[in-house]
Scaffold this active site. Structure first.
Site, PDB file in Angstrom:
ATOM      1  CB  SER A 136      -0.952   0.018   1.203  1.00  8.13           C
ATOM      2  OG  SER A 136      -2.047  -0.843   0.974  1.00  8.13           O
ATOM      3  CE  LYS A 158      -4.095   1.591  -0.896  1.00  7.05           C
ATOM      4  NZ  LYS A 158      -4.475   0.788   0.274  1.00  7.05           N
ATOM      5  CB  SER A 212      -4.426   1.573   3.878  1.00  7.35           C
ATOM      6  OG  SER A 212      -3.551   1.141   2.863  1.00  7.35           O
TER       7      SER A 212
END
Length: 340
Positions: free
Chosen positions: A118, A121, A175
């Protein structure tokens, strides 16, 4: 540590491209500007004179482009730079970058390929802030919520309508993979097109050893980066005040509308343990924010922006730790290097 190597050759090529061009052009004794006007050099084989003439006759700031492409970047060799006080066995790759001095102060496998999970991102948010409108809204579709079991989400439902600003909070704090998909469609019309834009932007930042196929970081063998590439991406994202404001938030109340027009509120808490109070921060260091990431293939990952004494900025990155405890242990050891 300032060592120039193959991984940074892209910067040098860009940095000196105008000089190379001028040498080639000097052979012909004259060139045409973008306006079609001919420039004649008094001494075509004198690089300084040729450069001066070119600058005076075009609107391009050749002088600035020629020398300063990488002046604000930490340049590092492929060799590890391991130091006492940091347990190097706790992760596969890590780096500590002094942004003010443009130095690498700790480096372990920083050019080796890793899965970003993640922390992807960070790039998603960078692209969205660059190409999107924070006040623009999008309505969530069923396809955007089709995620693998166990995916982290921020709680969107089909038919919900949210602004890009709220989606970015859901993306970066808790997230939300659902928010990532909505953002991708909002900016580019599809995940595939958004991934193309991600790769274009990453390449433009010099992240030449990375490739992205989705906006959330769920595992794909073709989705990878390096510690050094993520440093480049993260540093670019930090230039946005809005980005820093989002990642530094300990929590946020997300407000949007459901399919019936009712206002929905969601409480989103930052997954960063240094910000939510679960992990102590070494004395003399202020953790501003960052992004966590975890998958079975990527391990436990963390990208962090901190400051020493309130004004010396650092980026620290740990990739593929074998546990969350070891992830924060190694990151704490890196932060302790800052505090000294």
């Amino acid at each position: 540590m300032k060592c120039i190597n193959k991984c940074t050759s892209i910067f040098l090529k860009k940095a000196f491209r105008p000089v190379t061009a001028l040498i080639a052009l000097s052979i012909s004794m004259s060139v045409l500007t973008g306006c079609g006007e001919e420039i004649t050099f008094k001494n075509a084989y004198d690089v300084y004179e040729s450069t001066k003439a070119y600058e005076l006759n075009t609107a391009v700031a050749v002088k600035e482009e020629r020398a300063f492409f990488a002046e604000d970047l930490c340049v590092a060799s492929p060799a590890d730079l391991i130091s006492e006080g940091v347990t190097a066995s706790l992760s596969e790759a890590a780096g500590l970058f002094n942004i003010q001095e443009h130095n690498l102060e700790f480096g372990k496998n920083i050019h080796g390929r890793v899965f970003p999970a993640s922390t992807t991102k960070i790039l998603t948010a960078y692209v969205a802030l660059k190409h999107g409108d924070l006040d623009a809204t999008a309505t969530v579709t069923e396809a955007e919520l089709e995620l693998e079991a166990g995916s982290t989400i921020c709680g969107l439902s089909v038919g919900d309508t949210a602004s890009l600003k709220e989606l970015l909070y859901g993306l970066m704090l808790c997230s939300g993979n659902d928010a990532a998909n909505v953002i991708a469609d909002m900016i580019s019309g599809s995940t595939e097109e958004f991934a193309k834009l991600m790769n274009e932007e990453a390449l433009a930042l010099g992240a030449t050893n990375s490739h992205f196929v989705n906006p959330h970081g769920l595992h794909d063998e073709a989705h990878y980066t390096t510690v050094y590439d993520m440093y480049l991406i993260f540093q670019a994202a930090l230039e946005s005040k809005q980005f820093v404001s989002i990642i530094s938030s300990k929590n946020h109340t997300g407000n949007f509308q459901d399919s019936m027009g009712n206002i929905i509120s969601k409480e989103w808490v930052n997954t960063n343990k240094f910000l939510n109070g679960e992990a102590p921060v070494p004395q003399g260091v202020q953790v501003i924010g960052g992004k966590t990431g975890t998958t079975s293939d990527a391990g436990y990952c963390l990208v962090l922006y901190s400051q020493k004494a309130g004004n010396i900025p650092y980026i620290s990155i740990v990739y593929k730790s074998d546990s969350r405890d070891n992830l924060y242990l190694e990151m704490t050891e890196l932060l302790e290097k800052i505090s000294k």
